[in-house]
Design a protein around this motif. Structure first.
Motif, PDB file in Angstrom:
ATOM      1  N   PHE A 206      -8.584  -0.837   1.831  1.00 20.61           N
ATOM      2  CA  PHE A 206      -7.219  -0.795   2.109  1.00 20.61           C
ATOM      3  C   PHE A 206      -7.250  -0.993   3.725  1.00 20.61           C
ATOM      4  CE2 PHE A 206      -5.020   0.181  -1.688  1.00 20.61           C
ATOM      5  CZ  PHE A 206      -6.001   1.154  -2.308  1.00 20.61           C
ATOM      6  N   ILE A 207      -8.053  -0.399   4.360  1.00 22.49           N
ATOM      7  CA  ILE A 207      -8.118   0.001   6.019  1.00 22.49           C
ATOM      8  C   ILE A 207      -8.325  -1.428   6.483  1.00 22.49           C
ATOM      9  CG2 ILE A 207      -9.067   0.949   7.843  1.00 22.49           C
ATOM     10  CD1 ILE A 207      -9.801   3.550   6.074  1.00 22.49           C
TER      11      ILE A 207
ATOM     12  N   SER B 292      -4.983   5.690  -2.268  1.00 20.88           N
ATOM     13  CA  SER B 292      -3.949   4.977  -2.081  1.00 20.88           C
ATOM     14  C   SER B 292      -3.778   3.949  -3.434  1.00 20.88           C
ATOM     15  CB  SER B 292      -4.441   3.945  -0.699  1.00 20.88           C
ATOM     16  OG  SER B 292      -4.499   4.975   0.232  1.00 20.88           O
TER      17      SER B 292
ATOM     18  N   GLN C   9      -2.444  -0.185  -4.206  1.00 15.62           N
ATOM     19  CA  GLN C   9      -2.197  -1.366  -3.744  1.00 15.62           C
ATOM     20  C   GLN C   9      -1.224  -1.995  -4.844  1.00 15.62           C
ATOM     21  OE1 GLN C   9      -5.264  -3.713  -2.180  1.00 15.62           O
ATOM     22  NE2 GLN C   9      -3.737  -5.389  -1.571  1.00 15.62           N
TER      23      GLN C   9
ATOM     24  N   GLN D  15      -7.914  -4.338   5.209  1.00 22.20           N
ATOM     25  CA  GLN D  15      -7.067  -5.337   4.747  1.00 22.20           C
ATOM     26  C   GLN D  15      -5.760  -5.192   5.803  1.00 22.20           C
ATOM     27  OE1 GLN D  15      -5.884  -5.662   0.810  1.00 22.20           O
ATOM     28  NE2 GLN D  15      -4.570  -7.162   0.872  1.00 22.20           N
ATOM     29  N   ALA D  16      -5.453  -3.704   5.905  1.00 27.01           N
ATOM     30  CA  ALA D  16      -4.305  -3.521   7.075  1.00 27.01           C
ATOM     31  C   ALA D  16      -4.819  -4.033   8.334  1.00 27.01           C
ATOM     32  CB  ALA D  16      -4.102  -1.894   6.818  1.00 27.01           C
TER      33      ALA D  16
ATOM     34  N   PHE E 246      -7.825   7.138   2.577  1.00 28.41           N
ATOM     35  CA  PHE E 246      -7.039   6.309   1.876  1.00 28.41           C
ATOM     36  C   PHE E 246      -7.598   6.430   0.415  1.00 28.41           C
ATOM     37  CE2 PHE E 246      -4.152   3.697   4.547  1.00 28.41           C
ATOM     38  CZ  PHE E 246      -4.422   4.353   5.638  1.00 28.41           C
TER      39      PHE E 246
ATOM     40  N   ILE F 199       0.889  -1.290  -0.105  1.00 29.59           N
ATOM     41  CA  ILE F 199      -0.013  -0.196   0.019  1.00 29.59           C
ATOM     42  C   ILE F 199       0.938   1.427   0.081  1.00 29.59           C
ATOM     43  CG2 ILE F 199      -1.578   1.462   1.305  1.00 29.59           C
ATOM     44  CD1 ILE F 199      -2.999  -0.939   2.222  1.00 29.59           C
TER      45      ILE F 199
END
Lengths: 210, 307
Positions: B220-221, A58, A60, B223-224, A55, A28
């Motif tokens: 994203f969040i 962002s 990946q 998964q993190a 995000f 990321i």
């Protein structure tokens, strides 16, 4: 983060290998480090926690897409006053981790110089013009800061953090020189992602631990 | 600011259809759409806010003025997918469509000579519902009477959604004031509204017109967070990531208006409310906050390696 990594692997990895390992495993990239995206809260013990927000932009990184697409000037992600110098030029550029670190530096510099008692000092601050200028003007001013034409400034209560900023500027100044040297000798081995080893995560973290 | 197009002078090649003339970008022989004016500049508002007597306007400045109205509608009119406009010069009318992906101008037509077409357009406008006018399931509620201080200070009215109940993620959020809205037409048009959940959690609800090809923020969040190892001490990376209370994607707005129109989804997310880092006044607290954010940024790299 590098502290966590060190606990897992031990201290035998050299910083260079460690940095390359972190970058190669990166999945990321935030790509929009700006003052508006940095928040905080306090827990019940009044301990403070900084939070990285937003995000939306962002990327990946996967095996098929290890890097985001090179962005043209009209498509670049980020907020102009906090953009890395590379992205203030016209040429398309691949967004790397070092660009997020440079954005951190500009965000911190802007924050500690433009805010006093939790409020913006507005035009009386030294970098207020970044909010009003075009890309080229911001580029010129940032290069001058990097090249030490201008001294960095901060509000009185945040002046202790100038030592961070000045160390970071030295780091990115060295990186800029290394990149220029490499362009003169393109056949030489050079790790672009770390700007020849000048920009490392543990180097950046070491500055923040000062 | 870029010069606005002037279809009345050169027209381009814009297809005019009998029922719905406002459909295509200029110059169908030219794959490039009309140049999009840079509408983020305060220069756009000068013609509107000027106290001088009105002067004969060029076509370009007329379009600029219309675009400035659309800019205000899209920037301060709540969560809105698009705005419609029209400009009339003599007997010729040009219809306009402003969305977060594209700005369109119709080929002008004569109201007198093409009266039937003009009536068709009026009938079409009267048949538009909330969605046709650009509003989704959250319709702003302007005050019945504009407060004088808003008129005096030309300040956006931030209480458009005050008291509205909004369901999300199995919870009900009571909306408050608009905390932030992106100024511009083209782009994500992010709007952040203060809220309180029925569990009494202070929150914000964020509306954003995300490009359809981009990964949603919550992916994203989440998964993190899945990869971030829990720790007994305070070092968990999860403490440095936003706390999601609910999310959904509204794909009812996806529409294609040619290859140059980037499709977008309306992304809605609720987060636990945080405080801007600029509110910190003590240097030690600020240093600690920045250290935590840096550690989190780096840990996104490491933690996902374990996935």
């Amino acid at each position: 983060m590098y502290v966590q990594f060190g606990r897992l692997i031990g201290e035998r990895l050299t910083p260079c290998v460690g940095y390359k390992w972190l970058y190669n495993e990166a999945h990321i990239l935030h790509r929009d480090i700006s003052l508006n995206n940095l928040m905080y809260y306090r827990d019940r013990d009044n301990k403070i926690y900084g939070v990285l927000n937003d995000f939306d932009l962002s990327h990946q990184m996967t095996g098929d897409h290890p890097h985001p697409r090179p962005a043209s000037t009209k498509q670049r992600t980020g907020t102009l006053p906090f953009m890395a110098i590379d992205f203030l030029h016209d040429a398309p550029m691949i967004h790397g981790y070092r660009h997020d670190l440079e954005s951190f530096m500009w965000v911190m510099l802007f924050h500690i110089s433009q805010y006093r008692d939790g409020k913006s000092v507005g035009p009386s601050g030294p970098y207020h013009k970044w909010l009003l200028s075009d890309r080229k003007a911001v580029l010129i001013h940032k290069v001058e800061i990097r090249d030490l034409v201008h001294d960095t400034q901060a509000q009185a209560e945040f002046r202790p953090l100038l030592r961070w900023i000045n160390k970071m500027i030295t780091m990115f100044d060295q990186a800029g020189r290394a990149m220029r040297d490499h362009k003169r000798d393109p056949e030489s081995e050079f790790d672009v992602e770390s700007s020849g080893g000048c920009i490392t995560l543990d180097g950046f973290e070491a500055i923040l631990m000062m | 600011m870029d010069k606005a197009p002037s279809p009345l002078h050169d027209g381009g090649v814009i297809t005019s259809q009998s029922i719905n003339p406002a459909v295509t970008t200029a110059a169908s022989n030219d794959p490039s759409p009309l140049p999009v004016p840079d509408l983020g500049s305060n220069e756009v508002l000068k013609s509107r806010t000027s106290e001088q007597a009105p002067t004969p306007k060029t076509t370009a400045s007329l379009f600029t003025q219309c675009a400035s109205y659309a800019l205000e509608m899209m920037s301060h009119g709540g969560i809105r997918h698009h705005a419609l406009g029209a400009s009339i010069v003599g007997s010729n009318i040009t219809l306009q469509y402003y969305s977060h992906s594209i700005i369109l101008y119709s080929k002008p037509f004569n109201i007198v000579d093409d009266f039937a077409q003009f009536l068709s357009v009026l009938l079409l406008l009267t048949s538009l519902g909330h969605q046709g006018w650009g509003f989704g399931d959250l319709v702003p509620t302007p005050p019945s009477r504009t407060p004088q201080w808003i008129v005096d200070k030309r300040t956006p009215y931030l209480s458009l959604y005050q008291g509205v109940h909004y369901p999300l993620g199995g919870q009900m959020f009571v909306l408050g004031d608009i905390l932030y809205q992106q100024h511009g037409i083209i782009g994500r048009g992010t709007c952040v509204i203060g809220a309180k959940s029925t569990q009494d959690v202070e929150a914000v609800v964020k509306f954003s017109w995300r490009e359809s090809e981009r990964t949603p923020e919550n992916v994203f969040i989440e998964q993190a967070l899945r990869c971030a190892p829990p720790r007994e001490d305070d070092g968990s990376i999860a403490r440095h990531l936003p706390s999601i209370l609910g999310h959904k994607t509204d794909d009812g707005w996806v529409m294609t208006l040619g290859a140059k129109c980037e499709p977008r989804h309306l992304q809605i997310m609720a987060f636990a409310r945080l405080t801007p880092i600029t509110h910190i006044t003590k240097v030690n607290d600020l240093a600690e906050a920045y250290r935590g954010i840096f550690k989190c940024t780096c840990s996104l790299v490491v933690s996902l390696e374990r996935d």
